[in-house]
Design an enzyme around this catalytic site. Structure first.
Site, PDB file in Angstrom:
ATOM      1  N   TYR A  93       0.963  -0.652  -0.598  1.00 49.28           N
ATOM      2  CA  TYR A  93       0.217   0.133  -0.145  1.00 49.28           C
ATOM      3  C   TYR A  93       0.622   1.330   0.096  1.00 49.28           C
ATOM      4  O   TYR A  93       1.162   1.627  -1.352  1.00 49.28           O
ATOM      5  CB  TYR A  93      -1.141   0.333   0.921  1.00 49.28           C
ATOM      6  N   THR A 153       1.478  -9.827   0.953  1.00 51.67           N
ATOM      7  CA  THR A 153       0.184  -8.878   1.491  1.00 51.67           C
ATOM      8  C   THR A 153       0.337  -7.779  -0.190  1.00 51.67           C
ATOM      9  O   THR A 153      -0.656  -7.139  -0.594  1.00 51.67           O
ATOM     10  CB  THR A 153      -0.170  -8.128   2.091  1.00 51.67           C
ATOM     11  N   ALA A 171       8.886  -3.360   3.111  1.00 48.95           N
ATOM     12  CA  ALA A 171       8.421  -4.828   3.401  1.00 48.95           C
ATOM     13  C   ALA A 171       8.433  -5.198   5.204  1.00 48.95           C
ATOM     14  O   ALA A 171       9.499  -5.228   5.678  1.00 48.95           O
ATOM     15  CB  ALA A 171       9.250  -5.922   2.837  1.00 48.95           C
ATOM     16  N   TYR A 231       4.858  -6.662  17.517  1.00 52.62           N
ATOM     17  CA  TYR A 231       5.038  -5.953  15.942  1.00 52.62           C
ATOM     18  C   TYR A 231       6.188  -4.678  16.384  1.00 52.62           C
ATOM     19  O   TYR A 231       7.055  -4.224  15.884  1.00 52.62           O
ATOM     20  CB  TYR A 231       3.807  -5.411  16.125  1.00 52.62           C
ATOM     21  N   ASN A 242      -1.665   5.976  11.582  1.00 50.82           N
ATOM     22  CA  ASN A 242      -2.346   5.536  10.569  1.00 50.82           C
ATOM     23  C   ASN A 242      -2.696   6.116   9.104  1.00 50.82           C
ATOM     24  O   ASN A 242      -3.291   7.117   9.003  1.00 50.82           O
ATOM     25  CB  ASN A 242      -3.620   5.448  11.555  1.00 50.82           C
ATOM     26  N   ARG A 250     -10.315  -3.365  22.172  1.00 49.93           N
ATOM     27  CA  ARG A 250      -8.995  -5.184  22.067  1.00 49.93           C
ATOM     28  C   ARG A 250      -7.924  -4.481  23.389  1.00 49.93           C
ATOM     29  O   ARG A 250      -7.683  -3.297  23.430  1.00 49.93           O
ATOM     30  CB  ARG A 250      -8.384  -4.997  20.607  1.00 49.93           C
ATOM     31  N   GLY A 260      -4.387  -4.279  24.648  1.00 55.70           N
ATOM     32  CA  GLY A 260      -3.530  -2.866  23.984  1.00 55.70           C
ATOM     33  C   GLY A 260      -4.153  -1.992  22.963  1.00 55.70           C
ATOM     34  O   GLY A 260      -2.990  -1.444  22.124  1.00 55.70           O
TER      35      GLY A 260
HETATM   36  N1  LIG Z   1      -0.465   0.801   7.013  1.00 55.87           N
HETATM   37  C1  LIG Z   1      -0.239   1.454   7.967  1.00 55.87           C
HETATM   38  O1  LIG Z   1      -0.926   2.271   8.544  1.00 55.87           O
HETATM   39  C2  LIG Z   1       1.254   1.746   8.586  1.00 55.87           C
HETATM   40  C3  LIG Z   1       1.535   2.457  10.263  1.00 55.87           C
HETATM   41  C4  LIG Z   1       2.515   1.552  10.199  1.00 55.87           C
HETATM   42  C5  LIG Z   1       3.603   1.551   9.858  1.00 55.87           C
HETATM   43  N2  LIG Z   1       3.870   0.627   9.112  1.00 55.87           N
HETATM   44  C6  LIG Z   1       4.482  -0.002   8.091  1.00 55.87           C
HETATM   45  O2  LIG Z   1       4.760   0.730   6.522  1.00 55.87           O
HETATM   46  C7  LIG Z   1       5.438  -0.574   6.274  1.00 55.87           C
HETATM   47  C8  LIG Z   1       4.197  -0.571   4.935  1.00 55.87           C
HETATM   48  O3  LIG Z   1       3.088  -0.442   5.233  1.00 55.87           O
HETATM   49  P1  LIG Z   1       2.066  -1.218   3.816  1.00 55.87           P
HETATM   50  O4  LIG Z   1      -0.100  -0.843   4.590  1.00 55.87           O
HETATM   51  O5  LIG Z   1       1.912  -0.405   3.089  1.00 55.87           O
HETATM   52  O6  LIG Z   1       1.420  -2.456   4.142  1.00 55.87           O
HETATM   53  P2  LIG Z   1       2.108  -2.950   2.904  1.00 55.87           P
HETATM   54  O7  LIG Z   1       1.328  -5.255   3.725  1.00 55.87           O
HETATM   55  O8  LIG Z   1       0.530  -3.213   1.774  1.00 55.87           O
HETATM   56  O9  LIG Z   1       3.405  -3.591   2.463  1.00 55.87           O
HETATM   57  C9  LIG Z   1       3.862  -4.211   2.532  1.00 55.87           C
HETATM   58  C10 LIG Z   1       4.272  -4.665   1.490  1.00 55.87           C
HETATM   59  O10 LIG Z   1       5.865  -5.505   2.030  1.00 55.87           O
HETATM   60  C11 LIG Z   1       5.983  -7.533   0.966  1.00 55.87           C
HETATM   61  N3  LIG Z   1       6.614  -7.922   2.164  1.00 55.87           N
HETATM   62  C12 LIG Z   1       6.567  -8.291   2.903  1.00 55.87           C
HETATM   63  N4  LIG Z   1       7.261  -8.783   3.831  1.00 55.87           N
HETATM   64  C13 LIG Z   1       8.276  -8.716   2.722  1.00 55.87           C
HETATM   65  C14 LIG Z   1       9.821 -10.056   2.994  1.00 55.87           C
HETATM   66  N5  LIG Z   1      10.050 -10.806   4.183  1.00 55.87           N
HETATM   67  N6  LIG Z   1      10.427  -9.732   1.648  1.00 55.87           N
HETATM   68  C15 LIG Z   1       9.809  -9.088   0.709  1.00 55.87           C
HETATM   69  N7  LIG Z   1       8.927  -8.219   0.693  1.00 55.87           N
HETATM   70  C16 LIG Z   1       7.906  -8.531   1.911  1.00 55.87           C
HETATM   71  C17 LIG Z   1       4.759  -6.953   0.807  1.00 55.87           C
HETATM   72  O11 LIG Z   1       3.785  -8.301  -0.094  1.00 55.87           O
HETATM   73  C18 LIG Z   1       3.371  -6.564   0.631  1.00 55.87           C
HETATM   74  O12 LIG Z   1       3.706  -6.094  -0.040  1.00 55.87           O
HETATM   75  C19 LIG Z   1       5.479  -1.771   7.253  1.00 55.87           C
HETATM   76  O13 LIG Z   1       6.390  -1.810   7.266  1.00 55.87           O
HETATM   77  C20 LIG Z   1       4.282  -1.277   8.132  1.00 55.87           C
HETATM   78  O14 LIG Z   1       4.649  -2.510   9.456  1.00 55.87           O
HETATM   79  C21 LIG Z   1       2.438   0.780   8.204  1.00 55.87           C
END
Ligand SMILES: NC(=O)c1ccc[n+]([C@@H]2O[C@H](COP(=O)([O-])OP(=O)(O)OC[C@H]3O[C@@H](n4cnc5c(N)ncnc54)[C@H](O)[C@@H]3O)[C@@H](O)[C@H]2O)c1
Length: 327
Positions: free
Chosen positions: A11, A35, A74, A141, A170, A279, A281
Site C-alpha cells: 500500500y 500481502t 516490507a 510488532y 495511521n 481490544r 493493547g
Molecule cells: N499502513 C499503516 O497504517 C502503517 C502504520 C505504521 C507502519 N506501517 C509500516 O509501513 C510498512 C508498509 O505498510 P503497508 O500498509 O503498505 O503494508 P503492506 O502489507 O500493504 O505492504 C508490505 C509489502 O511488503 C511485502 N513483504 C512483506 N514481507 C516481505 C519480505 N520479507 N520480503 C519482501 N517483501 C515482503 C508484502 O508483500 C507487501 O507488498 C510496513 O513496514 C508497516 O509495518 C504501516
C-alpha cells in the site's frame, strides 16, 4: 538516485514508488507478494520477486541496479497476529531486516529509510507524542520494529550508515490509481467504506468506554501521499553516521465515531455500527507531534481534512471494487 524499494508492491510502498518515479529517481522493487499486489507496480519498473532475507537475491539486485539507497517497507504488520505468532514477527521483521542490512552494508549501500510505527511508543504519557517520548512497545510488532531502529543507531556509529526511521501513525487514503487492498483488511477507513459499499453488514467499534469525548479511541490519520512525500524528503536529508527518527502524522486526532460519521457524509450511506469490547493493547488516544519532520525535513502534509482524505479512499474503492483483483 537508484533506490531499492522493498515492499514496493504494498500500500504505502506503491505510492512511494510512484512518487520517486515522478521526481526522476530510478526504482527497483523487491517484494515477495505476501500481502502486496504485482499490479500496483508500474510496467517498466524492475521487479524482483523474493524476500528481503534472501541475501543472494538482494545482493544481486543491488549490484545489477547500482542501488544507492533502500526504502524498506516490507514487513508483517498485524498487531494482533504479532501477539499470537511472536516468532513470525521477530523473523519476518527483525531478522529479515538484519539480513537486508547486512547485505546493504557489505555492498556499500549508504542510505536506508525504515517504515517504523507509532507502535514503538505503546501507551504514551501525553499526547501529542514527540519523538522524545518513552519507547515502550506493547506488542511484538512494535518491539520488532524498535529492535531495527536500535540496530540502525549502532550501524550509524559503526559503519556510517545514514538512516531515517519514519514512525507512521495511521496511513489512509488513496491516489487516483493506487489504494489500500489488504486481505484481510484491518484498517478502519477501508473497512467502514466496505460497509458503505455493501460488502460488509456493519462496522465493529472496539471500545465505547474510553476516556474520550465520545468514548471511542482517537487516532491520527495521515494521507498515503503525504507519507510518500516524507520518504523523499527523508532520503534527501540523510547524513552519513546519523540515524534519525521522525513521527509522521497529521497532528489531528479523530475518534472512531468521527471517522464513521465522515464516511457517512462522504458516501451518503447509513453505515451500521456495532459496539464491541475494547481490544487488548489499544491505547485511548494516539496523536503525533510531527514538528520535527515539519521543521527538519520541510514536510507539509497536504491533507488535513478528514472528509477529503476519506473521499480519496472512497473514490479508489469505487473505481476498484475488487481492489487489485487478487493480483
Ligand atoms: N499502513 C499503516 O497504517 C502503517 C502504520 C505504521 C507502519 N506501517 C509500516 O509501513 C510498512 C508498509 O505498510 P503497508 O500498509 O503498505 O503494508 P503492506 O502489507 O500493504 O505492504 C508490505 C509489502 O511488503 C511485502 N513483504 C512483506 N514481507 C516481505 C519480505 N520479507 N520480503 C519482501 N517483501 C515482503 C508484502 O508483500 C507487501 O507488498 C510496513 O513496514 C508497516 O509495518 C504501516
Amino acid at each position: 538516485m537508484n533506490v531499492l524499494v522493498t515492499g514496493g508492491a504494498g500500500y504505502i510502498g506503491s505510492v512511494t514508488v510512484a512518487t520517486l518515479l515522478a521526481k526522476g529517481h530510478q526504482v527497483v522493487v523487491l517484494d515477495e507478494l505476501s500481502t502486496g499486489h504485482r499490479d500496483s507496480v508500474p510496467d517498466g519498473v524492475p521487479f524482483v520477486h523474493g524476500s528481503v532475507a534472501d541475501e543472494d537475491m538482494v545482493g544481486y539486485a543491488i549490484a545489477q541496479h547500482g542501488v544507492e539507497a533502500i526504502i524498506h517497507f516490507a514487513a508483517a504488520s498485524l498487531v494482533g497476529e504479532s501477539m499470537a505468532k511472536p516468532t513470525k514477527y521477530f523473523l519476518a521483521n527483525t531478522a529479515a531486516t538484519f539480513a537486508l542490512l547486512d547485505t546493504a552494508v557489505r555492498r556499500g549501500v549508504g542510505r536506508f529509510v525504515l517504515s517504523s510505527t507509532a507502535a514503538v511508543y505503546g501507551t504514551p504519557d501525553a499526547v501529542p507524542i514527540p519523538e522524545t517520548a518513552a519507547l515502550r512497545p506493547e506488542s511484538v510488532y512494535g518491539e520488532s520494529k524498535l529492535m531495527i531502529e536500535r540496530a540502525l543507531g549502532w550501524l550509524a556509529s559503526t559503519t556510517g550508515l545514514a538512516s531515517a526511521s519514519l514512525r507512521y501513525f495511521n496511513a489512509a487514503g488513496a491516489t487516483a490509481t493506487l489504494g489500500e487492498d489488504h486481505r484481510p483488511e484491518t484498517h478502519l477507513i477501508p473497512l467502514v467504506l466496505q460497509v458503505a459499499a455493501g460488502k460488509r453488514p456493519s462496522i465493529q467499534v472496539f471500545g465505547t468506554d474510553y476516556p474520550t469525548p465520545d468514548g471511542t479511541a482517537i487516532r491520527d490519520y495521515v494521507h498515503v501521499s503525504d507519507l510518500a512525500n516524507a520518504h523523499l524528503l527523508a532520503l534527501e536529508a540523510l547524513k552519513p553516521g546519523e540515524a534519525r527518527s521522525y513521527n509522521l502524522g497529521s497532528g489531528t486526532g479523530y475518534s472512531v465515531r468521527e471517522v464513521i460519521e465522515a464516511c457517512r457524509r462522504v458516501t451518503g450511506e447509513a453505515i451500521d455500527e456495532v459496539a464491541v469490547g475494547r481490544r487488548a493493547g489499544d491505547p485511548p488516544v494516539l496523536v503525533a507531534d510531527s514538528t520535527k519532520a515539519r521543521t527538519e525535513l520541510g514536510w507539509t502534509p497536504a491533507f488535513d481534512d478528514l472528509d477529503v482524505l476519506v473521499g480519496t479512499a472512497w473514490e479508489w474503492q469505487r473505481a476498484h471494487p475488487d481492489g487489485y483483483g487478487g493480483h
